[in-house]
Structure formats: structure tokens, C-alpha cells
Design an enzyme around this catalytic site. Sequence first.
Site, PDB file in Angstrom:
ATOM      1  N   ASN A   1      11.973  18.905  30.638  1.00 46.61           N
ATOM      2  CA  ASN A   1      12.847  19.583  31.593  1.00 46.61           C
ATOM      3  C   ASN A   1      13.627  20.713  30.930  1.00 46.61           C
ATOM      4  O   ASN A   1      14.050  21.649  31.597  1.00 46.61           O
ATOM      5  CB  ASN A   1      13.842  18.589  32.205  1.00 46.61           C
TER       6      ASN A   1
ATOM      7  N   ASP B   1       5.852  21.187  35.335  1.00 41.17           N
ATOM      8  CA  ASP B   1       5.336  22.344  36.078  1.00 41.17           C
ATOM      9  C   ASP B   1       5.103  21.987  37.552  1.00 41.17           C
ATOM     10  O   ASP B   1       5.412  22.761  38.451  1.00 41.17           O
ATOM     11  CB  ASP B   1       4.053  22.892  35.436  1.00 41.17           C
TER      12      ASP B   1
ATOM     13  N   SER C   1      12.981  16.802  25.847  1.00 40.63           N
ATOM     14  CA  SER C   1      12.651  16.667  27.268  1.00 40.63           C
ATOM     15  C   SER C   1      11.932  17.908  27.773  1.00 40.63           C
ATOM     16  O   SER C   1      12.334  19.035  27.501  1.00 40.63           O
ATOM     17  CB  SER C   1      13.935  16.473  28.082  1.00 40.63           C
TER      18      SER C   1
ATOM     19  N   ARG D   1      -3.958  25.068  40.008  1.00 40.91           N
ATOM     20  CA  ARG D   1      -4.560  23.770  40.339  1.00 40.91           C
ATOM     21  C   ARG D   1      -4.147  23.417  41.767  1.00 40.91           C
ATOM     22  O   ARG D   1      -3.462  24.191  42.421  1.00 40.91           O
ATOM     23  CB  ARG D   1      -4.072  22.690  39.364  1.00 40.91           C
TER      24      ARG D   1
END
Length: 350
Positions: free
Chosen positions: A122, A231, A120, A170
Amino acid sequence: MNSPVETIVTLSLLLIFPRLLVLSMRTLSADPCDSTAQRDRRTLRSDQITVLLNGYSESRIPLIQSISATYTASPLVSSVLVLWGNPSTPHNILTQLAHNLSISSFGAASISIVRQPSSSLNARFLPRSYIKTHAVLICDDDVEVDPRSFEFAFWIWSSNRDRLIGFFARSHDIDLSRKEWIYTVHPDKYSIILTKFMILDSDYLYKYSCEGGPGMIEMRRTVDLMRNCEDILMNFVIANETNAGPILVGAKRVRDYGDARNDHGDGDGDGDGDDNGRIGLKGEEQSMKVSEVGLSSRRKEHRKRRGECIRKFHSLLGKMPLRYSYGKVVNSVGEQGLCEKGGKLVFCDQ
Ligand SMILES: *[C@@H]1O[C@H](CO)[C@@H](O)[C@H](O)[C@H]1NC(C)=O
Ligand SMILES: *[C@@H]1O[C@H](CO)[C@@H](O)[C@H](O)[C@H]1NC(C)=O
């Protein structure tokens, strides 16, 4: 403090290599969110940082060695943890890597390899009782940063401890025609820092991983379903907390090899995917491409998926916490004005 959560699987290569370097393989065996397993925050150091380097692809191992050597050599680094996220890597490869790291790393920082409990995404943000610092650097195995830029980023974090600091940024935005949130790149503003390199307070690891509200549980589940966007979620968590945008720092020299997971057609992994497969020096220019024209279909697909995550997180949180920041912090003051002082011309800041 030795917590029950950490099981030392392989230890004491120290006996073979008698140096300051402590080398071990650790796994998380119990609930990392157990409040009794958390280190008392008052005991955490502020003058150093813990590096959590994500490893996944065996082909990147030589690169991991060189990246971790850079970090262990820095006096600012307390320890380097290589978080191994690929469950199919044989144990003996990691043992070998641990051995190799012990002979190739210099400096006082300890270095460990941690096999992640699952694949995962996470898991890279799990709180860990062996993190002894307030500051944590999350970085990927595809990004090499020069030591001075790394140190500069840490200093910027030190005076902005609640913020998210990084080299790659971004944006979210609204597509007016469709009236929906999208993921994009703006030349002059940003709201999202990528996990290629991000510095944050270790407390946010706990917030990300252990906050139990229904929204947060669903958001972490979204990361697993999309196999992407951890993220973006960390950016949501921190912006929700601070009501402020992240801080983009200018790096002197960043070498970005692209996400290894992309090489194998294994989804977009955790990086941005914009730099897929390219190797090159970026310097000051940090891949701030404006136009969507000319994006490969893969990159378009990648952005679309990241846009989906933003929309999902927005609806689960019930608001849009992301905030824009402008400009980039650079480590040179540049030209200064001259002032008259005592009949002499001196730099105004003297
Ligand atoms: C360890 O180093 C040896 C000798 O340089 C090399 O052959 C091997 O591939 C390395 N293995 C790992 C996992 O780093
Ligand atoms: C977002 O912030 C609100 C208010 O500050 C807080 O109650 C909530 O728990 C936070 N949500 C998440 C997911 O961090």
C-alpha cells in the site's frame, strides 16, 4: 512549501555535483494522510508529471539507473522518486545509488530516493507532499518504456484526467459455473491496469490511502494479508469514482523484465507475474494471452489469488465497480480518406 512530513535524511550531493539535479533521501515521518500536510491542489502543475518508480531488488539497481535516466531526461517530468520498498537494503547501498543516479541522470527533473516506511504494498500509493503535479506515473523497476510512448501516454492522460491510463491490462470476469468473480485476460476487453506502468491523478493516492470508510480500511488490509492486489484495489477506487473503465495505450517499445520479487520465491509481488522471468521485447503485442491452457501452476496460483482479491474487494465495497474498456489508443492516425476540396483531392482532416 516544505512540509514537516518530509525529513531530508541525506541532502546536498548538489554541493559535490553542482548541477540542476537535486538529490536527496527522504523518509515519511508523520501521518501522510494528515490533511494539513497535503499540498494545495490549486498549486499543482498540469503540464508535467511525477514519476514514482518502485524499487525493491538490489539486483535491479542498474536497471533502475537506466529507467530513471530516461524519465529525468524528459521535459515532461517534474521529478522522479525512487520508492525503495525493501526494508532490508542497507542504507549505504541507497546512498551509493543516490550518488550514482546523480551522475547518470540528465535533464532538469529532480530525483530522490525515498525509503518506504514499511514493506506494505500500500505504501507505493501514499500521498506525498513533495508531489508537485496533478499527474503521477506509478511504475515498476522491471519495465522500460521508450520516451515517445511515455509522452504519448501522458498526453492521453491530459485529456482524460479522471481515468487510469496504462500499457498493461487485465480483466475481471464471472466464472458462470462457479458463479464467482475471477481474474483473467481477455483478448478484446479489459478492466484493470497493472502497476507496471500506470498514470493517474495524484488525488487518487489520497483516496486510496486515506479514505477511512470501513470497507476501504479492510480492503487495504486485504492487500497486506495477500501481499498482492494493490493495483487491483487502485482500479476499484478509480472505477468506483468515475464509473468508467481504464484506458489502454499502445506502446512502441516496452521491455518487461518480470517482477524481481518472483525471482526469489517471495510471492507474486505486485506485478502480474504472467511475464515471470522472461526478458523480451513486446512491442504492440501486450501479453494478451487468452487461453488458460499451458499456464504454469505458479501463474494459475497467481491468478487464483488475484481472483480472491477481486471477490474480497467486491464484497467489502458491496458492488462491482470495474468496467470494461475496449480497444487501445495508438499514436498514429494511419491512413486517411481523401476528400474533394476546391477541386483538389486532399486528406479529409485538412
Ligand atoms: C555505483 O556505481 C559504482 C561505479 O559504477 C558501482 O560499482 C556500484 O555498484 C554502484 N552502486 C549502486 C548502489 O548503484
Ligand atoms: C465509492 O463510491 C461511493 C459513491 O460514489 C462513495 O460514497 C464511496 O465512498 C466510494 N467508495 C470508495 C471505497 O472509494
